[in-house]
Scaffold this motif. Structure first.
Motif, short mmCIF file in Angstrom:
data_model
loop_
_atom_site.label_atom_id
_atom_site.label_comp_id
_atom_site.label_asym_id
_atom_site.label_seq_id
_atom_site.Cartn_x
_atom_site.Cartn_y
_atom_site.Cartn_z
N VAL A 58 0.87 -1.17 0.00
CA VAL A 58 0.00 0.00 0.00
C VAL A 58 0.90 1.22 0.00
O VAL A 58 2.01 1.18 0.54
CB VAL A 58 -0.90 -0.04 1.26
N ASP A 59 0.46 2.31 -0.63
CA ASP A 59 1.25 3.55 -0.61
C ASP A 59 0.85 4.40 0.60
O ASP A 59 -0.27 4.29 1.11
CB ASP A 59 1.00 4.38 -1.87
N ALA A 60 1.76 5.28 1.01
CA ALA A 60 1.45 6.26 2.06
C ALA A 60 0.62 7.37 1.45
O ALA A 60 1.08 8.47 1.20
CB ALA A 60 2.75 6.81 2.65
N VAL A 61 -0.64 7.04 1.18
CA VAL A 61 -1.56 7.94 0.47
C VAL A 61 -1.83 9.20 1.30
O VAL A 61 -2.02 9.10 2.52
CB VAL A 61 -2.87 7.15 0.20
N PRO A 62 -1.84 10.38 0.69
CA PRO A 62 -2.08 11.62 1.45
C PRO A 62 -3.36 11.59 2.29
O PRO A 62 -3.38 12.14 3.39
CB PRO A 62 -2.16 12.69 0.36
N GLU A 63 -4.39 10.95 1.81
CA GLU A 63 -5.64 10.89 2.59
C GLU A 63 -5.40 10.15 3.91
O GLU A 63 -5.97 10.50 4.94
CB GLU A 63 -6.74 10.21 1.77
N ILE A 65 -2.61 10.20 5.56
CA ILE A 65 -1.86 11.15 6.39
C ILE A 65 -2.83 12.13 7.05
O ILE A 65 -2.72 12.44 8.24
CB ILE A 65 -0.83 11.91 5.52
N GLY A 84 5.99 -0.91 4.98
CA GLY A 84 6.26 -0.17 3.75
C GLY A 84 5.58 1.18 3.69
O GLY A 84 5.98 2.03 2.90
N LYS A 88 5.80 6.14 7.13
CA LYS A 88 5.75 7.39 6.37
C LYS A 88 4.47 8.16 6.68
O LYS A 88 4.49 9.38 6.84
CB LYS A 88 5.84 7.08 4.87
N PHE B 158 -7.23 16.76 2.00
CA PHE B 158 -5.79 16.92 2.22
C PHE B 158 -5.30 18.21 1.57
O PHE B 158 -5.46 18.40 0.35
CB PHE B 158 -5.06 15.71 1.62
N HIS B 344 13.55 -1.52 4.63
CA HIS B 344 12.47 -1.55 3.63
C HIS B 344 12.24 -0.14 3.10
O HIS B 344 11.99 0.78 3.87
CB HIS B 344 11.21 -2.06 4.31
N HIS B 347 6.90 3.27 0.81
CA HIS B 347 5.99 3.35 -0.34
C HIS B 347 5.36 4.74 -0.35
O HIS B 347 4.22 4.92 0.03
CB HIS B 347 4.86 2.31 -0.24
#
Lengths: 308, 349
Positions: A58-63, A65, A84, A88, B158, B344, B347
């Motif tokens: 999964v990405d560190a999506v701004p939403e 954050i 992962g 962040k 955001f 790691h 992402h």
């Protein structure tokens, strides 16, 4: 003018209501369910994931954050499942309370009796190995119950006024999860009693905790190395081995590669059942009991030759 | 230089072996990335250096410094014109615990503007920088020493704003000590995020940068950056990334953009194609009249991702350079391989 005042007042009321709840953000939908069970009516819970994703990738999506920036507590699975992206998300949130070590940081895997912790040196030649052990504990009610104490500690730490409520509710939920675990064992008892060897194979080692709590033995995984799509050669060898061993069914998450699973069935004649790995509220799978029923009934159906 | 390399290699080896044997390094995380790049010109005048080289070897160290602050050190050895240079890319102290909804960093870092300017080159979705980026920023990214602050607004969507102030003695990637500027480098970025149809998400950034050097040359940059992603399980199914920038350099004007779409085609393979353009709109003929000029580059690429930690990319660069009434074209083929060791990688979106 009156309309503007009314809108402002309703926004203010909404904020006041929100402020009176403990705002908990969880990584997974299963943790969100557990926190809601323990914390209601004092908590407002949001899961970052929807239950359809592979939580490793999964990405560190701004939403995410943004949601974490407003949280009083963040609950994660831990055991490197979210390594992962969650660090962040936490660091970019600017929310000191939920940083690791803060009173609002709740790593539920810390109190779980972890399975499959690698012995000896671990490196990436072994695939995507979790050095702290298998993180997929939430699929077993017995092991999910072991995570309750970290949630209660976080809730009581942030909201001491309702600590007694959280402790009492936690005991209730723990009892419900034990009863659910017992129900699973009863459903699988006839199969477990008959098994002379393994009857089931997994695509990825995601079901170890569920099998452990039910007394089922796994033949292993179709993957040769965790997180690495099996090669053609591996597929052939594991398919034949499983067929010769009398394996009745393969189980995989909905995210597992369908082409690989079809090929496995083609080679071995063993059916594959793909199951959700987490609650999926958007698809109507909102209760942990329902998830467990779906998982266990799928297994029973293929191993017993019919729905119990 | 050889002594520095030996020291660099020994430091890396001792750190990695310390971690392997579980010595207490106070939570220090180490990551190594190596970017090898092979460029071969297919036509006269291409930018290919006709060699296989290690473009960059980077050592990243980061950890909490104490209960309030975090530290990061990024040391890189990279090839410039065939010669390896060792330098500090990032060395800063920061915190996201001190001021609510905020984070800051103090030290040396890549300036927090744009998309690719902030990302290490080995993490770019393409191999080499678009022409405008090389002209306005640097071959990798503009870095400097100073203070940067980021604030996340308490809104139901955001919105994050970054402001930075750095020395400005040099700009871009410059090994000289530079000289005191009339106006130091200052920049700002506002970024927002929204969902995209089909379970995707997109980020849109608005950027500004200014500096007046010691000689009085005033540089102003304004730009937009856009990134949209669609993920399915462990695969990045679709990516669209684009930036558009305008530069005012005293009385001259330049602008450029790139657009990069990429799609997953199965079994760890991805195809993408970058289109980028750069022009100087202030150039005129000696007798007056606009001087037509522009650089158009098309770069199709094939990416293979063996895992999150190893990638290989094959790119074909078709470059068209127009100066006046003449257009010249050149082609280059590039093969890039990147690997990560240690902690790691994050992402990032």
């Amino acid at each position: 003018m009156r309309r503007k005042i009314a809108v402002c007042l309703s926004l203010l009321m909404a904020n006041l209501v929100q402020a009176s709840h403990v705002n908990v953000v969880t990584s997974t939908t299963d943790l969100a369910w557990l926190v809601k069970e323990i914390g209601s009516p004092h908590v407002q819970v949001t899961s970052l994931l929807k239950g359809t994703e592979n939580p490793h990738y999964v990405d560190a999506v701004p939403e995410f954050i943004r949601l974490v920036s407003n949280a009083n507590i963040v609950c994660v699975i831990g055991l490197d499942l979210e390594v992962g992206w969650m660090p962040k998300v936490l660091s970019r949130s600017g929310n000191a309370q939920v940083q690791p070590g803060g009173r609002g940081y709740c790593e539920t895997g810390k109190t779980v009796q972890v399975l499959e912790k690698p012995l000896g040196g671990v490196d990436r030649s072994l695939g995507d190995v979790h050095p702290s052990g298998n993180p997929h504990f939430w699929l077993s009610p017995k092991h999910l119950a072991q995570a309750i104490s970290t949630i209660v500690d976080a809730l009581a730490g942030v909201d001491p006024n309702h600590a007694v409520d959280y402790v009492n509710k936690a005991k209730e939920v723990s009892g419900q999860l034990e009863a659910l675990s017992q129900k699973n064992r009863e459903k699988l008892k006839p199969i477990v009693a008959r098994q002379k060897g393994p009857l089931i194979i997994e695509y990825h080692k995601e079901f170890s905790y569920l099998f452990d709590s039910c007394g089922l033995t796994s033949f292993g995984s179709i993957e040769e190395k965790p997180g690495v799509t099996p090669s053609a050669g591996r597929l052939v060898s594991v398919a034949l081995a499983a067929k010769n061993a009398g394996i009745k069914v393969a189980i995989a998450s909905e995210n597992a590669p369908k082409q690989t699973l079809s090929r496995f069935t083609e080679l071995s004649g063993i059916p594959v059942v793909q199951v959700p790995m987490s609650l999926q509220p958007a698809k109507g799978l909102t209760s942990y009991v329902a998830l467990q029923e779906k998982l266990v009934d799928s297994i029973v159906k293929h191993l017993a030759g019919g729905v119990p | 230089m050889r002594a520095i390399f030996l020291l660099y290699a020994m430091t890396t080896a001792s750190l990695v072996s310390s971690l392997a044997f579980g010595e207490d390094l106070g939570g220090l995380k180490t990551s190594v990335s190596v970017d090898t790049n092979s460029q071969f010109g297919l036509s006269k005048g291409s930018e290919g250096n006709d060699r296989i080289s290690v473009r960059e070897a980077e050592l990243l160290l980061y950890s909490p410094a104490d209960h309030m602050f975090d530290g990061q050190l990024n040391v890189a050895a990279h090839s410039e014109g065939g010669v390896m240079h060792l330098e500090v890319h990032e060395a800063y102290l920061g915190s996201s615990k001190l001021i609510p909804r905020s984070r800051f960093r103090l030290g040396h870092f890549f300036l927090g503007v744009g998309r690719i300017n902030q990302i290490h080159r080995h993490d770019w979705p393409f191999t080499t920088a678009p022409r405008y980026h090389r002209e306005f920023f640097a071959y990798e990214g503009a870095q400097d020493t100073g203070l940067e602050y980021t604030y996340l607004f308490p809104l139901p969507f955001f919105l994050e704003v970054t402001a930075g102030l750095t020395n400005g003695y040099v700009f871009g990637h410059d090994h000289s000590t530079g000289s005191k500027p009339k106006t130091p480098t200052h920049y700002a970025r506002a970024v927002t995020y929204f969902s995209m149809p089909g379970e995707g998400g997109a980020q849109l950034g608005l950027n500004y940068l200014g500096r007046t050097d010691n000689a009085g040359t005033k540089k102003t940059l304004a730009g937009l950056d856009f990134t949209a992603k669609w993920r399915e399980a462990q695969v990045l199914k679709y990516l669209i990334q684009a930036e558009a920038w305008h530069q005012w350099l005293n009385s001259t004007r330049q602008w450029g953009f790139y657009l990069f779409p990429q799609a997953h085609i199965g079994d760890g393979f991805y195809v993408g194609a970058r289109l980028d353009y750069y022009t100087d709109t202030s150039l005129t003929y000696g007798g007056g009249g606009a001087y037509p000029n522009g650089n158009l580059t098309i770069v199709p690429s094939l990416l293979y991702r063996s895992s999150e930690f190893v990638t290989a990319r094959l790119s074909l660069t078709q470059d068209f350079e127009r100066q006046g009434t003449t257009t010249q074209s050149s082609q280059m083929i590039e093969f890039q391989a990147v690997f990560f060791l240690g902690a790691h990688p994050a992402h990032d979106f």
